[in-house]
Design a protein around this motif. Structure first.
Motif, mmCIF file in Angstrom:
data_model
loop_
_atom_site.group_PDB
_atom_site.id
_atom_site.type_symbol
_atom_site.label_atom_id
_atom_site.label_comp_id
_atom_site.label_asym_id
_atom_site.label_seq_id
_atom_site.Cartn_x
_atom_site.Cartn_y
_atom_site.Cartn_z
ATOM 1 N N LYS A 38 46.091 24.881 9.900
ATOM 2 C CA LYS A 38 47.143 25.586 9.169
ATOM 3 C C LYS A 38 46.883 27.090 9.273
ATOM 4 O O LYS A 38 45.811 27.569 8.902
ATOM 5 C CB LYS A 38 47.166 25.145 7.716
ATOM 6 C CG LYS A 38 48.436 25.476 7.006
ATOM 7 C CD LYS A 38 48.514 24.748 5.689
ATOM 8 C CE LYS A 38 49.925 24.797 5.157
ATOM 9 N NZ LYS A 38 50.046 24.035 3.923
ATOM 10 N N ASN A 39 47.858 27.815 9.788
ATOM 11 C CA ASN A 39 47.756 29.262 9.910
ATOM 12 C C ASN A 39 47.883 29.871 8.511
ATOM 13 O O ASN A 39 48.900 29.697 7.844
ATOM 14 C CB ASN A 39 48.861 29.788 10.825
ATOM 15 C CG ASN A 39 48.766 31.262 11.082
ATOM 16 O OD1 ASN A 39 48.418 32.037 10.198
ATOM 17 N ND2 ASN A 39 49.096 31.657 12.297
ATOM 18 N N PRO A 40 46.854 30.592 8.050
ATOM 19 C CA PRO A 40 46.907 31.145 6.687
ATOM 20 C C PRO A 40 47.961 32.234 6.515
ATOM 21 O O PRO A 40 48.423 32.470 5.396
ATOM 22 C CB PRO A 40 45.496 31.708 6.472
ATOM 23 C CG PRO A 40 44.934 31.893 7.836
ATOM 24 C CD PRO A 40 45.607 30.890 8.730
ATOM 25 N N ASP A 41 48.364 32.884 7.604
ATOM 26 C CA ASP A 41 49.367 33.953 7.513
ATOM 27 C C ASP A 41 50.787 33.407 7.399
ATOM 28 O O ASP A 41 51.605 33.931 6.644
ATOM 29 C CB ASP A 41 49.276 34.883 8.722
ATOM 30 C CG ASP A 41 47.932 35.596 8.800
ATOM 31 O OD1 ASP A 41 47.343 35.864 7.728
ATOM 32 O OD2 ASP A 41 47.463 35.852 9.926
ATOM 33 N N GLU A 46 49.489 24.637 13.426
ATOM 34 C CA GLU A 46 49.444 25.039 14.836
ATOM 35 C C GLU A 46 48.442 24.179 15.581
ATOM 36 O O GLU A 46 47.442 23.736 15.014
ATOM 37 C CB GLU A 46 49.010 26.503 14.965
ATOM 38 C CG GLU A 46 49.913 27.493 14.281
ATOM 39 C CD GLU A 46 49.381 28.912 14.337
ATOM 40 O OE1 GLU A 46 48.177 29.100 14.629
ATOM 41 O OE2 GLU A 46 50.167 29.839 14.098
ATOM 42 N N ASP A 47 48.707 23.964 16.882
ATOM 43 C CA ASP A 47 47.737 23.311 17.761
ATOM 44 C C ASP A 47 46.813 24.382 18.325
ATOM 45 O O ASP A 47 47.281 25.380 18.879
ATOM 46 C CB ASP A 47 48.433 22.587 18.918
ATOM 47 C CG ASP A 47 49.105 21.307 18.471
ATOM 48 O OD1 ASP A 47 48.624 20.699 17.503
ATOM 49 O OD2 ASP A 47 50.102 20.911 19.096
ATOM 50 N N VAL A 48 45.518 24.175 18.167
ATOM 51 C CA VAL A 48 44.517 25.108 18.680
ATOM 52 C C VAL A 48 43.641 24.345 19.671
ATOM 53 O O VAL A 48 43.027 23.337 19.299
ATOM 54 C CB VAL A 48 43.653 25.682 17.535
ATOM 55 C CG1 VAL A 48 42.605 26.634 18.074
ATOM 56 C CG2 VAL A 48 44.527 26.353 16.499
ATOM 57 N N PRO A 49 43.601 24.777 20.942
ATOM 58 C CA PRO A 49 42.823 24.030 21.937
ATOM 59 C C PRO A 49 41.318 24.278 21.821
ATOM 60 O O PRO A 49 40.880 25.381 21.499
ATOM 61 C CB PRO A 49 43.359 24.550 23.267
ATOM 62 C CG PRO A 49 43.810 25.938 22.972
ATOM 63 C CD PRO A 49 44.308 25.913 21.551
#
Length: 79
Positions: A38-41, A46-49
């Protein structure tokens, strides 16, 4: 029961063709594994590789080299 606690389950896509070396019994390849965060901004998921470098030894390495090409989906269990 095994006393080995170093186990991993890797599921993802190959980032490059597998490379056979060491006289044909060492195979190296890299696997991309997505992690959801989860993007805090933005408060959006989001998918993060993550990129995991792998090495395989022995007769199985030579046999699998031709099948492990970039983009191939793979599942590996170690230990």
């Amino acid at each position: 029961m095994s006393s080995n606690i170093n186990r991993a389950c890797i599921s993802g896509n190959l980032t490059r063709d597998a490379e056979l070396r060491g006289g044909g019994n060492v195979l190296s390849f890299s696997v991309a594994v997505n992690d959801r965060r989860k993007n805090p901004d933005t408060d959006e998921w989001e998918d993060v590789p993550n990129f995991i470098d792998c090495v395989m030894f022995g007769n199985r390495a030579a046999k699998l080299e031709r099948w492990l090409t970039k983009g191939t989906k793979v599942f590996a269990l170690t230990g």
